[in-house]
Each structure stands twice: as C-alpha cells, then as structure tokens.
Design an enzyme around this catalytic site. Structure first.
Site, PDB file in Angstrom:
ATOM      1  N   ASP A 161       0.908  -1.148   0.000  1.00 47.08           N
ATOM      2  CA  ASP A 161       0.000   0.000   0.000  1.00 47.08           C
ATOM      3  C   ASP A 161       0.944   1.193   0.000  1.00 47.08           C
ATOM      4  O   ASP A 161       1.591   1.470   1.019  1.00 47.08           O
ATOM      5  CB  ASP A 161      -0.875  -0.001   1.263  1.00 47.08           C
ATOM      6  CG  ASP A 161      -1.861   1.158   1.251  1.00 47.08           C
ATOM      7  OD1 ASP A 161      -1.432   2.279   0.934  1.00 47.08           O
ATOM      8  OD2 ASP A 161      -3.047   0.943   1.546  1.00 47.08           O
ATOM      9  N   HIS A 162       1.035   1.865  -1.123  1.00 45.84           N
ATOM     10  CA  HIS A 162       2.137   2.848  -1.222  1.00 45.84           C
ATOM     11  C   HIS A 162       1.963   4.025  -0.255  1.00 45.84           C
ATOM     12  O   HIS A 162       2.916   4.743   0.023  1.00 45.84           O
ATOM     13  CB  HIS A 162       2.373   3.306  -2.671  1.00 45.84           C
ATOM     14  CG  HIS A 162       1.398   4.322  -3.184  1.00 45.84           C
ATOM     15  ND1 HIS A 162       0.220   3.987  -3.769  1.00 45.84           N
ATOM     16  CD2 HIS A 162       1.442   5.677  -3.203  1.00 45.84           C
ATOM     17  CE1 HIS A 162      -0.427   5.079  -4.127  1.00 45.84           C
ATOM     18  NE2 HIS A 162       0.291   6.133  -3.797  1.00 45.84           N
ATOM     19  N   HIS A 198      -5.852   2.734   1.047  1.00 41.22           N
ATOM     20  CA  HIS A 198      -5.097   3.868   1.599  1.00 41.22           C
ATOM     21  C   HIS A 198      -5.838   4.584   2.734  1.00 41.22           C
ATOM     22  O   HIS A 198      -5.259   4.891   3.773  1.00 41.22           O
ATOM     23  CB  HIS A 198      -4.778   4.897   0.507  1.00 41.22           C
ATOM     24  CG  HIS A 198      -4.194   4.301  -0.735  1.00 41.22           C
ATOM     25  ND1 HIS A 198      -3.249   3.308  -0.716  1.00 41.22           N
ATOM     26  CD2 HIS A 198      -4.419   4.556  -2.058  1.00 41.22           C
ATOM     27  CE1 HIS A 198      -2.915   2.989  -1.963  1.00 41.22           C
ATOM     28  NE2 HIS A 198      -3.619   3.727  -2.785  1.00 41.22           N
TER      29      HIS A 198
HETATM   30  N1  LIG Z   1       1.004   2.603 -12.560  1.00 46.54           N
HETATM   31  C1  LIG Z   1       0.845   3.025 -11.308  1.00 46.54           C
HETATM   32  O1  LIG Z   1       1.140   4.184 -10.934  1.00 46.54           O
HETATM   33  C2  LIG Z   1       0.289   2.104 -10.288  1.00 46.54           C
HETATM   34  C3  LIG Z   1       0.061   0.760 -10.571  1.00 46.54           C
HETATM   35  N2  LIG Z   1      -0.398  -0.063  -9.607  1.00 46.54           N
HETATM   36  C4  LIG Z   1      -0.588  -1.495  -9.876  1.00 46.54           C
HETATM   37  O2  LIG Z   1       0.585  -2.042 -10.466  1.00 46.54           O
HETATM   38  C5  LIG Z   1       0.264  -3.077 -11.390  1.00 46.54           C
HETATM   39  C6  LIG Z   1       0.888  -2.760 -12.748  1.00 46.54           C
HETATM   40  O3  LIG Z   1       0.354  -1.533 -13.225  1.00 46.54           O
HETATM   41  P1  LIG Z   1       0.988  -0.786 -14.484  1.00 46.54           P
HETATM   42  O4  LIG Z   1       2.464  -0.863 -14.503  1.00 46.54           O
HETATM   43  O5  LIG Z   1       0.340   0.549 -14.500  1.00 46.54           O
HETATM   44  O6  LIG Z   1       0.418  -1.661 -15.701  1.00 46.54           O
HETATM   45  P2  LIG Z   1       0.870  -1.616 -17.242  1.00 46.54           P
HETATM   46  O7  LIG Z   1      -0.328  -2.002 -18.017  1.00 46.54           O
HETATM   47  O8  LIG Z   1       1.566  -0.358 -17.577  1.00 46.54           O
HETATM   48  O9  LIG Z   1       1.954  -2.781 -17.344  1.00 46.54           O
HETATM   49  C7  LIG Z   1       1.615  -4.127 -17.366  1.00 46.54           C
HETATM   50  C8  LIG Z   1       2.879  -4.956 -17.557  1.00 46.54           C
HETATM   51  O10 LIG Z   1       2.523  -6.334 -17.588  1.00 46.54           O
HETATM   52  C9  LIG Z   1       3.132  -6.939 -18.753  1.00 46.54           C
HETATM   53  N3  LIG Z   1       2.259  -8.043 -19.170  1.00 46.54           N
HETATM   54  C10 LIG Z   1       0.950  -7.970 -19.524  1.00 46.54           C
HETATM   55  N4  LIG Z   1       0.491  -9.207 -19.826  1.00 46.54           N
HETATM   56  C11 LIG Z   1       1.523 -10.053 -19.628  1.00 46.54           C
HETATM   57  C12 LIG Z   1       1.675 -11.478 -19.738  1.00 46.54           C
HETATM   58  N5  LIG Z   1       0.667 -12.267 -20.128  1.00 46.54           N
HETATM   59  N6  LIG Z   1       2.888 -12.023 -19.443  1.00 46.54           N
HETATM   60  C13 LIG Z   1       3.926 -11.237 -19.068  1.00 46.54           C
HETATM   61  N7  LIG Z   1       3.830  -9.912 -18.931  1.00 46.54           N
HETATM   62  C14 LIG Z   1       2.656  -9.324 -19.213  1.00 46.54           C
HETATM   63  C15 LIG Z   1       3.233  -5.807 -19.733  1.00 46.54           C
HETATM   64  O11 LIG Z   1       4.253  -5.980 -20.682  1.00 46.54           O
HETATM   65  P3  LIG Z   1       4.062  -6.691 -22.118  1.00 46.54           P
HETATM   66  O12 LIG Z   1       2.912  -6.005 -22.754  1.00 46.54           O
HETATM   67  O13 LIG Z   1       5.374  -6.496 -22.794  1.00 46.54           O
HETATM   68  O14 LIG Z   1       3.809  -8.109 -21.810  1.00 46.54           O
HETATM   69  C16 LIG Z   1       3.658  -4.676 -18.793  1.00 46.54           C
HETATM   70  O15 LIG Z   1       5.033  -4.793 -18.523  1.00 46.54           O
HETATM   71  C17 LIG Z   1      -1.263  -3.159 -11.372  1.00 46.54           C
HETATM   72  O16 LIG Z   1      -1.638  -4.130 -10.433  1.00 46.54           O
HETATM   73  C18 LIG Z   1      -1.696  -1.771 -10.876  1.00 46.54           C
HETATM   74  O17 LIG Z   1      -2.960  -1.823 -10.233  1.00 46.54           O
HETATM   75  C19 LIG Z   1      -0.631   0.376  -8.326  1.00 46.54           C
HETATM   76  C20 LIG Z   1      -0.449   1.693  -7.978  1.00 46.54           C
HETATM   77  C21 LIG Z   1       0.012   2.669  -8.938  1.00 46.54           C
HETATM   78  O1  LIG Z   2      -3.405   3.828  -5.530  1.00 43.61           O
HETATM   79  C1  LIG Z   2      -3.749   4.839  -6.114  1.00 43.61           C
HETATM   80  O2  LIG Z   2      -3.230   6.006  -5.708  1.00 43.61           O
HETATM   81  C2  LIG Z   2      -3.214   7.124  -6.576  1.00 43.61           C
HETATM   82  C3  LIG Z   2      -2.981   8.328  -5.684  1.00 43.61           C
HETATM   83  O3  LIG Z   2      -1.721   8.205  -5.091  1.00 43.61           O
HETATM   84  P1  LIG Z   2      -0.946   9.499  -4.589  1.00 43.61           P
HETATM   85  O4  LIG Z   2       0.256   8.950  -3.940  1.00 43.61           O
HETATM   86  O5  LIG Z   2      -0.685  10.350  -5.797  1.00 43.61           O
HETATM   87  O6  LIG Z   2      -1.867  10.204  -3.645  1.00 43.61           O
HETATM   88  C4  LIG Z   2      -4.499   7.266  -7.358  1.00 43.61           C
HETATM   89  O7  LIG Z   2      -4.340   8.255  -8.346  1.00 43.61           O
HETATM   90  C5  LIG Z   2      -4.818   5.970  -8.033  1.00 43.61           C
HETATM   91  O8  LIG Z   2      -6.093   6.063  -8.675  1.00 43.61           O
HETATM   92  C6  LIG Z   2      -4.854   4.828  -7.060  1.00 43.61           C
HETATM   93  O9  LIG Z   2      -4.927   3.597  -7.773  1.00 43.61           O
END
Ligand SMILES: NC(=O)C1=CN([C@@H]2O[C@H](COP(=O)(O)OP(=O)(O)OC[C@H]3O[C@@H](n4cnc5c(N)ncnc54)[C@H](OP(=O)(O)O)[C@@H]3O)[C@@H](O)[C@H]2O)C=CC1
Ligand SMILES: O=C1O[C@H](COP(=O)(O)O)[C@@H](O)[C@H](O)[C@H]1O
Length: 500
Positions: A178-179, A241
């Site tokens: 939980d960031h 959060h």
């Molecule tokens: N982005 C953020 O700020 C935040 C994200 N999260 C959580 O983090 C997690 C990741 O989010 P995010 O990085 O945004 O997602 P993205 O969609 O940007 O990235 C997904 C990743 O998974 C890979 N992927 C997808 N399918 C497969 C597969 N079948 N096998 C192997 N690799 C696969 C993709 O690469 P490729 O297509 O090359 O396979 C890519 O590297 C989620 O659970 C999200 O809820 C939580 C808080 C904040």
């Molecule tokens: O986990 C999440 O947090 C962000 C908000 O994070 P913050 O550190 O910028 O306050 C939120 O935008 C996102 O929807 C949610 O998945």
C-alpha cells in the site's frame, strides 16, 4: 530482520508504467545510497521481445526521466537482465528458472529471491502457483512475494487470491503493497502520537471531537478507465489507503515496535469498525462522479467522456464517509473521510479537531474560540501544524488563532519514488510492518463490500455527474458533516500556513 541485502529481484511487468515510473528509479536511489551492495540483480519479465541491452537502456531512460541524474548508471544497469515471458505460458517458467539460477550463482545471491508482481491483478494467483510448481521458489535463501493493489475485488475474490498465493508463500513471505504506507508523513503518524506527551493523553473521545482525512486529486481517470470502471473510488482508494490511515490514527500504542505488534493493533481497529449496511449506507456514505469543469485554467471532460468509460456509468469517482470505531477510546468520535478525482487540488491531509473548551473568556464572548486543530500534512507539503489560540499582540485580552508549523525538509512531491524506495528496502530487510497483513485486507473488504453491495443495487447513474471538476465534491458530502454540526476544514486554508 536480516542485514544482508543480497537478493535477486524479479519484476513481473517490467515494461509497464509502474516499473518505469516508480520501481527502477527507487532501486537506483537505493543503489546510490549504497543500500544495494554488489550482490543484487534484477530480472525484468514481460511479453515483448527485448534484448538485455534494450531493457537496460529503458531502465536508464526511466531513471533519467524520473530523477534527472545518472551517476554510476552504467554500473547500476549492468545488474539488470531481461526475460521475455508470457506468464500464462506454463512452458516458459523453466527457462526463467535457469536464468535465475545462473544469475544467483554469478552474483552470489545466496538463493534470496523477491518476486515483484507489477502486473494486472488477474495474473497474481497463477504466477504464484507457477513459481512454486516450476521450482522458482525452491531456494536456500529467503523468498518473498510483493503484490501490488488491488488485492481482489471484494472479500470473496480476495480470499480466493489469498488461497492461491498461500499455496506457494507463507503469510510472512507476502508483502502486500500500500504505497501510502511508504509516505513519510503516514509513517510519522505513530511517532507524532506515541512520542509526544502533549498528544497521547488527549487522543481519545474525551478531547477529540472528530477527525477528517481528505485525499483529493486533480487528475481524472486518465488511461485507466477499464480498471476504474470496475473499481471506483471506494475500492481504488478507500478500501486500502484511507482505511490504513484510519487504522494508524486510531490504533492503541503497540507493546513493541515489531511488525506483529503493530499489525495486531491495526487489526483491532478494523475489528471495532461499526458495520454500515442496507438502509444505513445513505446516512454514512456519499458517492459522486465528476462532470466537466476547469482545473488549473484548463477545461476537462466529464468522467463519462473519458476513454473506456460507459456513457451511463454508475462508477463513483468520489466518496465521502463517516466511520465509527466502537471501542472505549473512540466511541462517539466520527472519522470523516473523503477522496476523489478531479477535485480542486492535489492534497492529502488529516485534521484532528479537538473539543471546544467549556466557555470563552476571551474574544467575543458570545462566540466560541477557534477549536484547536492538529493538521498532519501528508502531501504535497509534508509537516504538521498545530492551531492554537493566543493573545492578540498589544490589545486587550482578545484571543486570536496562531499556528505552530513544522515542515519536513524532505522532497515535496506526490506519489514519489521515495515511498516505493522505502517499501522495497523494507522488503529486502524482511521488515513487513508497512505492508498489509491478510487480516487487515479481509476486515477492510468486509466493511467496504457492504457499501458497494448497496451501491450496486441502488444505482446513482441518474444523478451522476453530481460534482463539477475542480470542486471539492458533491453538496451531499458537506451535508454529511453539517448534520453532525461540523464542516470540512478547507484544505486550501490549511495549506497556506506551512512554512517551507
Ligand atoms: N502505474 C501506477 O502508478 C500504479 C500501478 N499499480 C498497480 O501495479 C500493477 C501494474 O500496473 P501498471 O504498470 O500501470 O500496468 P501496465 O499495463 O503499464 O503494465 C503491465 C505490464 O505487464 C506486462 N504483461 C501484460 N500481460 C503479460 C503477460 N501475459 N505475461 C507477461 N507480462 C505481461 C506488460 O508488458 P508486455 O505487454 O510487454 O507483456 C507490462 O510490462 C497493477 O496491479 C496496478 O494496479 C498500483 C499503484 C500505482
Ligand atoms: O493507488 C492509487 O493512488 C493514486 C494516488 O496516489 P498518490 O500517492 O498520488 O496520492 C491514485 O491516483 C490511483 O487512482 C490509485 O490507484
């Protein structure tokens, strides 16, 4: 807790947004600070085909973009390898295991492994099962699984996910991120409470009238419409959060600062949450969805016009609620929480409002004095402000409000890599205190499910959108406090007084 930092970190989803924006810059900062010794290696895993060099270049780019520096970066990225792998393809785990074993030998990593799942949640369970069945967890050192949110969609799905994970990892090996628990001022809550003689004796229903937690965002749903449509603010922010901040504010002092003691105090708070269900939901919770409006002089569209969002969406982008904790310390004290997208400003603040003193001898005697407030500024500014009453300089015995402020000198930024940096470091050291235990997750889903069940049945789609982008949410959120004789302390007014 181990001192050894030797570990192989496997990042599943290494080409994704989270890896690039948070994980690589955080690892680099640990490296820069000497917290990663030469005994570390990272294997990036994703489907797309990349050479090691291309992957290393993408790590380098993400560090530069996030941190605007690259000292010793070539040494840093030399520890990174890439493995093209579809996590749904059972056959490709054997090759991943071979690569992991080779790298383990090369860097003398003692069989310590961290599996970081930075991927869509539907993959979490299957990956954990494969890691075990294909021998990747069969190591001499430690094995830890780091899991991103959301942990399930409701209690049932969270239980199912937990069952899958637990076949391969014990509870003490699971690090549910939980960031917010990586944020400096969230970690400071327990210190402010338990290290100050002036707060702890007052931290109860005899002296506190209510506590308000606001986490407002100016961003809309951006490109995450598909995920957000099935999540909404309740699951996206409140279940994790916001509930974690409530637990930290409400918990009893732990006997010791160990992971188990702190977690068990937080769990006791969750156990004391007053259940809100059925007809009561409308008296305790308010939902909203943003319409179009203006944010920082820019016209922004309504939620229903965002990509991958239904035109008649019932999804809430705002939630406000009153949480009651039915235990001896907190009986009768409302914890008001609100969070939403496309609000007036980006801000996370906690306002602890103390009770009024019995009578006012100062200022205009027919009026009450300003209540004492303790404001904990989580972001963007970090610090605390204590609102007091003191004599007006020079005048008669008139009272006026004065503010004592402390500003953290840390880097003031939102959702910065620092949170992830701390959490990654904790995980390497085997400190799970700032990760959520299964019991916390389960109690929190149990609480939230009762609200979402009612909201699923009684759609609000006809009244949505019910707040304009750039505002602090629907009118009903103000009425929620007004009916108890309170109001939301405006986050804007609280902000200007932080000394920097
Ligand atoms: N982005 C953020 O700020 C935040 C994200 N999260 C959580 O983090 C997690 C990741 O989010 P995010 O990085 O945004 O997602 P993205 O969609 O940007 O990235 C997904 C990743 O998974 C890979 N992927 C997808 N399918 C497969 C597969 N079948 N096998 C192997 N690799 C696969 C993709 O690469 P490729 O297509 O090359 O396979 C890519 O590297 C989620 O659970 C999200 O809820 C939580 C808080 C904040
Ligand atoms: O986990 C999440 O947090 C962000 C908000 O994070 P913050 O550190 O910028 O306050 C939120 O935008 C996102 O929807 C949610 O998945």
């Amino acid at each position: 807790m181990e001192k050894s930092m030797a570990s192989l970190i496997m990042i599943f989803g290494a080409t994704g947004d989270l890896a690039k924006r948070k994980l690589f810059p955080s690892l680099y900062r640990l490296f820069e600070k000497g917290r990663l010794t030469k005994q570390f290696a990272v294997i990036g895993v994703a489907r797309r085909s990349l050479s090691n060099e291309e992957f290393q270049q993408s790590v380098k780019d993400s560090v530069l973009t996030a941190l605007k520096k690259d000292e010793n970066i070539d040494e840093f990225i030399s520890h990174f390898s890439y493995h093209s792998h579809d996590v749904a393809d059972s056959n490709s785990y054997a090759a991943l295991k071979n690569l992991a074993d080779q790298i383990d030998d090369h860097y003398s990593l003692k069989g310590n492994r961290i599996f970081y799942l930075a991927m869509a949640p539907e993959f979490f369970g299957p990956i954990a099962l494969h890691l075990k069945s294909d021998g990747l967890t069969d190591v001499k050192g430690y094995k830890r699984l780091v899991i991103e949110k959301p942990f399930g969609h409701d209690l049932e799905s969270a239980k199912e996910l937990n069952k899958q994970i637990r076949t391969a990892f014990s509870e003490s090996e699971v690090y549910r991120i939980d960031h917010y628990l990586g944020k400096e001022m969230v970690r400071n809550i327990e210190v402010i409470r338990f290290a100050n003689a002036i707060f702890e004796p007052l931290w109860n229903n005899r002296y506190i009238s209510n506590i308000q937690i606001t986490s407002s965002e100016t961003l809309g749903v951006e490109e995450r419409g598909r995920y957000y449509e099935s999540s909404g603010a309740l699951r996206d922010m409140l279940q994790n959060h916001m509930m974690q901040m409530v637990a930290l504010l409400a918990m009893e002092p732990p006997i010791k600062l160990t992971t188990d003691e702190i977690r068990s105090e937080k769990v006791r708070v969750f156990r004391a949450l007053r259940t809100v269900e059925g007809e009561q939901v409308k008296d305790y919770f308010v939902r909203g969805q943003y319409g179009e409006g203006t944010i920082e002089d820019e016209q922004v569209p309504k939620y229903r016009d965002e990509p991958m969002v239904e035109k008649d969406s019932n999804t809430e982008t705002f939630v406000a609620g009153k949480i009651m904790i039915d235990n001896f310390r907190w009986a009768g004290v409302p914890f008001y929480i609100r969070t939403g997208k496309r609000m007036t400003r980006k801000s996370t603040k906690i306002v602890v409002q103390f009770k009024d003193i019995p009578m006012n001898l100062y200022y205009q005697t027919e009026k009450m004095l300003n209540p004492n407030l303790l404001v904990i500024h989580i972001q963007p500014e970090e610090g605390i402000t204590l609102h007091l009453n003191a004599k007006k300089a020079g005048g008669h015995l008139d009272a006026q409000e004065v503010k004592l402020s402390f500003a953290n000198t840390g880097i003031h930024a939102m959702n910065t890599p620092e949170g992830y940096e701390k959490l990654l470091y904790d995980c390497m050291r085997g400190d799970a205190t700032n990760f959520t235990h299964w019991d916390e997750v389960a109690y929190s889903w149990n609480f939230v499910d009762k609200i979402s069940e009612v909201w699923q049945k009684t759609k609000a789609a006809d009244s949505f959108p019910n707040y304009q982008s750039g505002t602090m949410g629907p009118k009903a959120a103000d009425e929620l406090l007004e009916k108890d004789g309170y109001f939301w302390w405006p986050v804007t007014d609280l902000e200007v007084d932080m000394c920097k």
